[in-house]
Design an enzyme around this catalytic site. Structure first.
Site, PDB file in Angstrom:
ATOM      1  N   ASN A   1       0.786  -0.799   0.255  1.00 47.37           N
ATOM      2  CA  ASN A   1       0.024   0.213   0.196  1.00 47.37           C
ATOM      3  C   ASN A   1       1.036   1.030   0.211  1.00 47.37           C
ATOM      4  OD1 ASN A   1       0.976   0.994   2.882  1.00 47.37           O
ATOM      5  ND2 ASN A   1      -1.271  -0.860   3.126  1.00 47.37           N
ATOM      6  N   GLN A   2      -0.051   2.760  -0.269  1.00 46.86           N
ATOM      7  CA  GLN A   2       1.198   3.545   0.003  1.00 46.86           C
ATOM      8  C   GLN A   2       2.081   3.975   1.110  1.00 46.86           C
ATOM      9  OE1 GLN A   2      -0.938   6.903  -2.507  1.00 46.86           O
ATOM     10  NE2 GLN A   2       0.944   8.980  -0.970  1.00 46.86           N
ATOM     11  N   GLY A   3       1.533   3.643   1.774  1.00 43.91           N
ATOM     12  CA  GLY A   3       2.313   4.133   3.104  1.00 43.91           C
ATOM     13  C   GLY A   3       3.569   2.690   3.212  1.00 43.91           C
ATOM     14  N   GLU A   4       3.174   1.423   2.910  1.00 46.64           N
ATOM     15  CA  GLU A   4       4.500   1.056   3.307  1.00 46.64           C
ATOM     16  C   GLU A   4       5.644   1.321   1.169  1.00 46.64           C
ATOM     17  OE1 GLU A   4       1.437  -3.209   4.111  1.00 46.64           O
ATOM     18  OE2 GLU A   4       1.941  -2.463   2.228  1.00 46.64           O
TER      19      GLU A   4
ATOM     20  N   ASP B   1      -6.558  -8.599   0.789  1.00 44.29           N
ATOM     21  CA  ASP B   1      -6.461  -9.861   0.286  1.00 44.29           C
ATOM     22  C   ASP B   1      -7.289 -10.030  -0.751  1.00 44.29           C
ATOM     23  OD1 ASP B   1      -4.988  -9.775   2.359  1.00 44.29           O
ATOM     24  OD2 ASP B   1      -6.691 -10.238   4.134  1.00 44.29           O
TER      25      ASP B   1
END
Length: 473
Positions: free
Chosen positions: A191-194, A261
């Protein structure tokens, strides 16, 4: 296409867990502390983590096997039962660390608190899991690695190496601050944060995301990177390809639990079934818009997805007012991941042979464009007595067919210029042509498209129909 998912075989490996939900009414505040008191009236158990990915894949109709680390305990037994009930084949490495369980307390469809019961899987269990994957991965069309940083994928490098040796694509839902562990995978889906924890902050600057994402693709020897961006949609970055942005579908969001998921499940299943990464990402984006409307760890079934796509791809029945407007609408459809098919002809006195041919052409993609010879063009090809039916009437009949989405006229002897402007994904022609003889074939192939030749249906011909009418008169 969703109907092809049944032929896909996927191996899912990662951190598995049991998700428990206690539900009840919160009608008062506790006298012991300023917290709500929930009168638990119902309990729901669901498969979580990598197990939820496998459940999603099974719901899509694909063949799936799940592998992970669990314990010989009550949570593990309940997880086994859930997977058995949904026909998900599974194989565990047993460890003293036990089975991970996440307990959520809900009231009025709102989550109040989550309690986690977990210990990291030991290294010995992770090594045993990698050994098992190496012996089986060659039997599958794709390997899906679902990393929740609980220890099951501590030997992920060995799994990727085994899959690459077997020629099996690897799609990974990553976790943590060290993405070098995933070097050589086909695709990773942070995701963008990761993603920003790895490459630095980009805010919502798509050009920054694309530039740094392409660098990461090169550094990690990936084929592609899919960044999920919550309400901002997704960004697919493939090696040596232009960035492909997908807008989030506006929906009322009840719960995002497990949405990632579902995205991974649809992405991997579609890719294993033969779809391109762009098409697979588009389908995953559509599935995400469905799952966030459900409470808790949920799945999207094949019929749900198919019905949703049918509503979005409803018959347009549209006579394009201009070539420019047609091109604009085709580009928009292709931007959504839709496969555009194009064919052409005079279609004078539309008969059952024409209908069957057009239905067969439409099955090669999601949208069908029919280019129709103008009256002057038909006269040059067929003689002064044709067409019998004028252009406007011919186009109106074609637009009424459920398999036809756009109708556009052309005045030249061949539609080559029009085809080159439209740039369909598939160009179709009926008869005994060789693909290289078909007008517009070169343009389509140079743009990465396909050229198909379909046989005309025997027993149907406008000329024969006209001759029979004349004989009867």
């Amino acid at each position: 296409m969703v109907s092809q998912f049944a032929h896909a075989r996927l191996l899912v490996v990662g951190d598995v867990m049991l998700d428990l939900y206690w539900k009840g009414r919160a009608g008062r505040i506790s006298p012991e502390a300023p917290v709500p008191v929930v009168n638990v009236a119902d309990e729901d158990a669901r498969a979580g983590g990598a197990a939820n990915v496998a459940m999603n894949i099974a719901a899509l109709g694909a063949q799936v096997t799940l592998m992970g680390v669990t314990g010989e305990d009550e949570y593990g037994a309940r997880l086994d039962q859930l997977l058995d009930d949904h026909g998900v084949e599974h194989s565990w490495v047993r460890a003293d660390s036990g089975t991970i369980c996440k307990l959520r307390v809900l009231s009025h469809q709102q989550q109040l608190i989550r309690l986690d019961f977990e210990q990291p899987a030991p290294q010995t269990a992770a090594e045993a899991l990698a050994d098992a994957v190496a012996t089986q991965v060659g039997d599958y069309d794709a390997l899906v690695l679902s990393d929740y940083a609980k220890g099951a994928l501590a030997a992920v490098e060995r799994m990727i190496a085994a899959a690459r040796k077997a020629g099996v694509p690897v799609l990974i839902d990553p976790k943590g601050d060290n993405f070098t562990r995933y070097r050589g995978a086909t695709l990773i889906k942070p995701n963008q944060g990761e993603f920003e924890r790895i490459v630095g902050p980009c805010s919502n600057d798509e050009s920054c995301l694309a530039q740094r994402g392409q660098q990461l693709v090169d550094e990690l020897d990936l084929q592609a990177l899919l960044v999920t961006r919550s309400e901002h949609g997704m960004l697919l970055l493939e090696r040596e390809q232009q960035p492909y942005g997908l807008k989030a579908q506006t929906q009322e969001v009840f719960d995002v639990t497990g949405a990632g998921d579902t995205v991974m499940a649809v992405l991997a299943t579609a890719y294993a079934a033969g779809e391109s990464l762009k098409r697979a990402a588009w389908l995953a984006n559509e599935a995400a818009s469905l799952v966030v409307r459900k409470v808790g760890t949920s799945v999207v079934t094949a019929p749900e997805l198919q019905q949703h796509l049918a509503r979005k791809q409803a018959h347009l029945g549209y006579v394009a007012p201009s070539e420019d407007q047609l091109v604009e609408q085709v580009r928009a459809a292709q931007g959504r991941g839709e496969r555009v098919v194009m064919t052409n002809g005079c279609f004078d006195l539309v008969h059952a042979g024409h209908v069957r041919y057009l239905q067969e052409a439409a099955q090669l993609g999601d949208r069908l464009v029919v280019a129709v010879n103008s009256d002057e063009s038909v006269r040059r090809l067929k003689g002064e007595t044709r067409p019998i039916v004028p252009l406007e009437a011919r186009m109106e009949v074609l637009a009424a067919l459920n398999c036809v989405d756009w109708v556009i006229p052309f005045d030249e002897d061949t539609p080559e210029r029009l085809i080159c402007a439209v740039q369909p994904d598939v160009l179709v022609k009926g008869g005994d042509y060789r693909p290289e003889e078909i007008a517009g074939a070169r343009c389509v192939q140079e743009n990465g498209g396909e050229v198909k030749v379909l046989s005309f249906w025997d027993g149907f011909s406008t000329t024969h129909i006209v001759e029979r009418i004349r004989e009867q008169n």
